[in-house]
Scaffold this motif. Structure first.
Motif, PDB file in Angstrom:
ATOM      1  N   ARG A 707       0.843  -1.182   0.000  1.00 22.62           N
ATOM      2  CA  ARG A 707       0.000   0.000   0.000  1.00 22.62           C
ATOM      3  C   ARG A 707       0.882   1.236   0.000  1.00 22.62           C
ATOM      4  O   ARG A 707       2.027   1.209   0.423  1.00 22.62           O
ATOM      5  N   TYR A 708       0.331   2.344  -0.462  1.00 21.00           N
ATOM      6  CA  TYR A 708       1.093   3.582  -0.464  1.00 21.00           C
ATOM      7  C   TYR A 708       1.348   4.043   0.968  1.00 21.00           C
ATOM      8  O   TYR A 708       0.455   3.994   1.821  1.00 21.00           O
ATOM      9  N   ILE A 709       2.542   4.516   1.200  1.00 19.99           N
ATOM     10  CA  ILE A 709       2.909   5.120   2.475  1.00 19.99           C
ATOM     11  C   ILE A 709       3.269   6.572   2.192  1.00 19.99           C
ATOM     12  O   ILE A 709       4.156   6.859   1.374  1.00 19.99           O
ATOM     13  N   LEU A 710       2.572   7.483   2.847  1.00 17.09           N
ATOM     14  CA  LEU A 710       2.847   8.903   2.684  1.00 17.09           C
ATOM     15  C   LEU A 710       3.863   9.329   3.728  1.00 17.09           C
ATOM     16  O   LEU A 710       3.649   9.169   4.924  1.00 17.09           O
ATOM     17  N   GLN A 711       4.990   9.864   3.256  1.00 13.37           N
ATOM     18  CA  GLN A 711       5.994  10.395   4.153  1.00 13.37           C
ATOM     19  C   GLN A 711       5.525  11.752   4.677  1.00 13.37           C
ATOM     20  O   GLN A 711       4.446  12.235   4.327  1.00 13.37           O
ATOM     21  N   ARG A 712       6.327  12.364   5.508  1.00 13.26           N
ATOM     22  CA  ARG A 712       5.982  13.694   6.002  1.00 13.26           C
ATOM     23  C   ARG A 712       5.728  14.623   4.812  1.00 13.26           C
ATOM     24  O   ARG A 712       6.503  14.655   3.861  1.00 13.26           O
ATOM     25  N   ASN A 713       4.619  15.356   4.855  1.00 12.80           N
ATOM     26  CA  ASN A 713       4.182  16.260   3.787  1.00 12.80           C
ATOM     27  C   ASN A 713       3.847  15.512   2.500  1.00 12.80           C
ATOM     28  O   ASN A 713       3.761  16.118   1.431  1.00 12.80           O
ATOM     29  N   GLY A 714       3.604  14.215   2.614  1.00 10.24           N
ATOM     30  CA  GLY A 714       3.264  13.433   1.434  1.00 10.24           C
ATOM     31  C   GLY A 714       1.795  13.558   1.062  1.00 10.24           C
ATOM     32  O   GLY A 714       0.938  13.857   1.899  1.00 10.24           O
ATOM     33  N   LEU A 715       1.511  13.307  -0.213  1.00  3.23           N
ATOM     34  CA  LEU A 715       0.136  13.358  -0.690  1.00  3.23           C
ATOM     35  C   LEU A 715      -0.033  12.441  -1.882  1.00  3.23           C
ATOM     36  O   LEU A 715       0.937  12.094  -2.573  1.00  3.23           O
ATOM     37  N   LEU A 716      -1.272  12.073  -2.114  1.00  8.11           N
ATOM     38  CA  LEU A 716      -1.606  11.156  -3.196  1.00  8.11           C
ATOM     39  C   LEU A 716      -2.925  11.612  -3.809  1.00  8.11           C
ATOM     40  O   LEU A 716      -3.863  11.975  -3.095  1.00  8.11           O
ATOM     41  N   VAL A 717      -2.995  11.619  -5.147  1.00  9.23           N
ATOM     42  CA  VAL A 717      -4.228  11.952  -5.858  1.00  9.23           C
ATOM     43  C   VAL A 717      -4.515  10.834  -6.849  1.00  9.23           C
ATOM     44  O   VAL A 717      -3.647  10.457  -7.637  1.00  9.23           O
ATOM     45  N   THR A 718      -5.733  10.284  -6.784  1.00  5.55           N
ATOM     46  CA  THR A 718      -6.137   9.249  -7.730  1.00  5.55           C
ATOM     47  C   THR A 718      -7.355   9.713  -8.523  1.00  5.55           C
ATOM     48  O   THR A 718      -8.110  10.596  -8.083  1.00  5.55           O
ATOM     49  N   ARG A 719      -7.540   9.094  -9.685  1.00  6.22           N
ATOM     50  CA  ARG A 719      -8.651   9.434 -10.576  1.00  6.22           C
ATOM     51  C   ARG A 719      -9.385   8.145 -10.934  1.00  6.22           C
ATOM     52  O   ARG A 719      -8.777   7.166 -11.368  1.00  6.22           O
ATOM     53  N   THR A 720     -10.699   8.165 -10.736  1.00  8.10           N
ATOM     54  CA  THR A 720     -11.525   7.006 -11.042  1.00  8.10           C
ATOM     55  C   THR A 720     -12.670   7.433 -11.952  1.00  8.10           C
ATOM     56  O   THR A 720     -13.364   8.423 -11.655  1.00  8.10           O
TER      57      THR A 720
END
Length: 726
Positions: A707-720
């Protein structure tokens, strides 16, 4: 009536895209710098700038002299480079010659001192002389640039109210008298609303109405009069904005108008719910709060902005690439915070990301305020991060994000500007109340509980939510109290805290016990009645915990600084002394322990729940810490035992989600999910669907079972894409 939503076009072939840029002040620099500026803007993917915000003295160097040549040249250069212009009315700071010729336009403070020129907004919004000069500037700009294709929007004023929110001049007093006459119609209605029988304040005509100037010593203003003066100050500046807007619209009606609000949880000086009716698109200036609240505070402010925009896209007109220069200590942004903050705004509905300012000033009051192009120049970390952000925004725009609306939560925290003004009154049981800070703390507690709430103006329609929260909504009118009661009757859950509904819109206390709003309707709805407020000291540490009392331990010989609750929470400021609870109400927590006994409230109900119609009313009769509110939100006794019915994997997912902020924007059949790490430590994103559009400061490999792990100040954007084949 709300103006029809209209969004400024970019100079792209389609006119679409996420706007990116900032305030541009070319008049601070020699013209030989301009071409370099534009080349570096293009490299950074800048596609819009706000121009001429503080350029009045450059455009009109004397009363009868106008110089538009420099402005013509820079607009032409920007247009040729494909950079749209949000052109300001240039009236935020008047030239010194105007003040010299007309010192009567200067505002007066509550002590009778003249607000001298030399900064910004050193003018009275009720001055007819100043308005005449300002509207002349607006008309000149509209005549010259109304048909200019590079100018795609109008930026009226700048942060209205920053320095002239309260004016006590003779012009203001005359205008206040007229405002009161329009509101009340006859003088008896005003006397009744203000309770002027107290301290012999009765007035016999509107000509006797005064503004609440300083009255000497520790004298206290009539709170109803003061609250009306706050409303008046808001209205005078709003009227001034509308006059400027309409002067331009008469000449150039086909380009959208906005002005930049100032919404963060340490400031919200205007009734922006009303202001949002008068702009074509909503804009905001937001500057970060350093420390552990940085992202949460931004999210709370943005949640209100999305509420003010009523789900339509909104505009970040200003934020900072790094440190500002106007705080006692000015922290810089660390690695990733520039990107994280900008995309966080996008996650909450912003389709425009702009900074103050493009090129960092070499001199003046804001020389040490960060900018997109810092003193160090293009070979700098900040500029490289700006370029990276510009490219990222183009990627999101290409994925179809523009115009997508933020998906609603099931919970609305209600914000009320007038209650925030009322909490500043000097005559309350405690002067440490803050409605806006309580909104922020409840918002953060929902995040801590693995949930997300919306922030919605009290005046708006919140009937589609399942839960509403009113934190220190001190002032509730009869109509608003009825709306709250109707919401619960229809099956909604209502949560109020200790200082909600204590007064009406005229600062009159409801009789019969607290909370008295709606002539006792609120009290009946919650099934509780309190008679007094127990105000404790706030000298105890914020992380105090309730001690386990030793049976042989002597009672403290000083008044304790906090009170413990039977559910393990702690109250450090205010406890309502509840003396009656309805038979069908359930007491969830009481005050207990030596501290409660010392304050003579041992066993008194602190938190109750009461059925009302098809819904329920939750009463929190004391201040709680963020941790206490989060624990309350997870209590199955109040919220239907959802946690008890969850499987193990669902519970684990919820525990993980309180480390993340998750929002969803939807456009037709396309859904964008945003995940932002709230913590300084890595956080795991729950299982995803859809395609990853942006992964920033992440690790892990979902393609091989991880699974994705967000580091400090991390972010993730997905499109469905949710469209299914016919």
């Amino acid at each position: 009536m709300r103006r029809e939503f209209s969004w400024p076009k970019l100079l792209t072939e389609s006119g679409r895209g996420l706007a990116f840029g900032g305030d541009y002040n070319p008049d601070q620099w020699p013209e030989e710098v301009w071409d370099e500026d534009i080349e570096l803007m293009k490299r950074a993917h800048v596609n819009t700038v706000a121009l001429a915000i503080f350029s009045w003295s450059k455009i009109q160097p004397s009363e009868h002299t106008w110089d538009f040549g420099w402005l013509d040249r820079i607009i032409a250069k920007l247009g040729a480079a494909g950079i749209a212009v949000d052109l300001a009315s240039a009236t935020a700071a008047a030239p010194l010659w105007l003040y010299e010729q007309h010192p009567e336009v200067l505002p007066i403070d509550r002590y009778g001192h003249v607000i001298n020129p030399g900064s910004r907004q050193s003018w009275s919004p009720t001055s007819p002389v100043f308005k005449e000069y300002a509207l002349a500037m607006c008309r000149k700009l509209a005549e010259r640039y109304g048909n200019n294709s590079t100018v795609t929007a109008w930026h009226m004023g700048n942060e209205y109210g920053w320095n002239n929110r309260c004016d006590y001049s003779d012009n203001a007093q005359n205008a206040f008298r007229a405002w009161c006459q329009r509101k009340y119609g006859d003088i008896d209605a005003l006397n009744d609303a203000w309770g002027t029988a107290f301290w012999s304040q009765r007035v016999t005509s509107f000509g006797e109405v005064i503004v609440p100037r300083h009255m000497g010593g520790d004298a206290m203003a009539n709170p109803a009069q003061q609250l009306d003066f706050e409303r008046f100050g808001n209205d005078m500046l709003l009227d001034f904005y509308k006059a400027e807007r309409d002067a331009i619209a008469e000449i150039c009606p086909d380009k959208p108008f906005t002005t930049n609000f100032m919404v963060s949880t340490d400031q919200c000086c205007m009734d922006y719910a009303r202001w949002s009716d008068e702009v074509d698109f909503v804009s905001n200036d937001h500057y970060f709060h350093e420390g552990e609240s940085h992202l949460d505070e931004l999210a709370c402010s943005d949640a209100l902005m999305n509420g003010l925009a009523q789900g339509k896209p909104w505009y970040v007109m200003e934020h900072s690439t790094s440190a500002v220069q106007w705080k006692p200590l000015n922290a810089r942004k660390r690695g990733g915070e520039l990107m994280r903050d900008a995309i966080a705004h996008v996650a909450f509905g912003a389709d425009a990301i702009n900074f103050f300012q493009w090129r960092q000033s070499r001199s003046g009051a804001e020389a040490f305020h960060s900018a997109m192009l810092p003193h160090a120049g293009a070979d700098s970390t900040v500029y490289r991060e700006v370029c990276e952000l510009g490219e990222t925004l183009e990627t999101l725009a290409a994925a179809g994000l523009q115009g997508a609306e933020v998906e609603r939560s099931s919970t609305a925290i209600l914000f009320h500007a007038e209650s925030e003004w009322a909490t500043r009154c000097q005559t309350l049981p405690s002067m440490q109340l803050s409605h806006w800070h309580d909104v922020r703390d409840w918002y953060r507690a929902f995040l801590d509980a693995g949930q997300r709430a919306d922030v919605v103006p009290l005046r708006d329609d919140w009937s589609d939510y399942s839960t509403i929260v009113l934190p220190t909504v001190l002032s509730l009118s009869r109509d608003d109290t009825q709306r709250v009661a109707d919401f619960a009757k229809a099956g909604g859950r209502v949560i109020v805290n200790y200082a909600t509904g204590l007064i009406d819109e005229s600062f009159r206390v409801g009789l019969g016990g607290y909370p008295g709003a709606g002539d006792g309707l609120l009290r009946d709805m919650f099934g509780v009645r309190s008679e007094e407020f127990n105000i404790t000291s706030t000298l105890s540490p914020a992380d105090a915990i309730c001690p386990i009392a030793d049976a042989d331990e002597a009672a403290p010989d000083i008044d304790p600084a906090y009170v413990c609750l039977s559910n393990g929470s702690i109250s450090q400021l205010w406890q309502n002394v509840v003396t009656a609870v309805a038979d069908d109400a359930k007491v969830v927590a009481t005050y207990e322990g030596d501290e409660a006994e010392a304050w003579e409230i041992g066993g008194v109900p602190a938190i109750t729940i009461h059925p009302y119609g098809q819904g329920k009313a939750v009463y929190v009769g004391c201040d709680l810490s963020r941790e206490g509110v989060a624990a309350l939100l997870a209590d199955p006794a109040l919220f239907g035992g959802q946690q008890e019915s969850q499987g193990e994997s669902q519970q684990e997912s919820q525990r993980e989600s309180n480390h993340l902020i998750h929002t969803r924007r939807r456009s037709g059949h396309t859904v964008f999910d945003f995940y932002l790490n709230r913590d300084a430590t890595p956080s795991v994103v729950p299982e995803l669907s859809g395609d990853v559009v942006l992964a920033y400061r992440t690790s892990g490999n979902p393609n091989v079972g991880g699974r994705y792990i967000l580091q400090r100040n991390g972010l993730l954007v997905t499109r469905t894409v949710t469209r299914t084949a016919a």
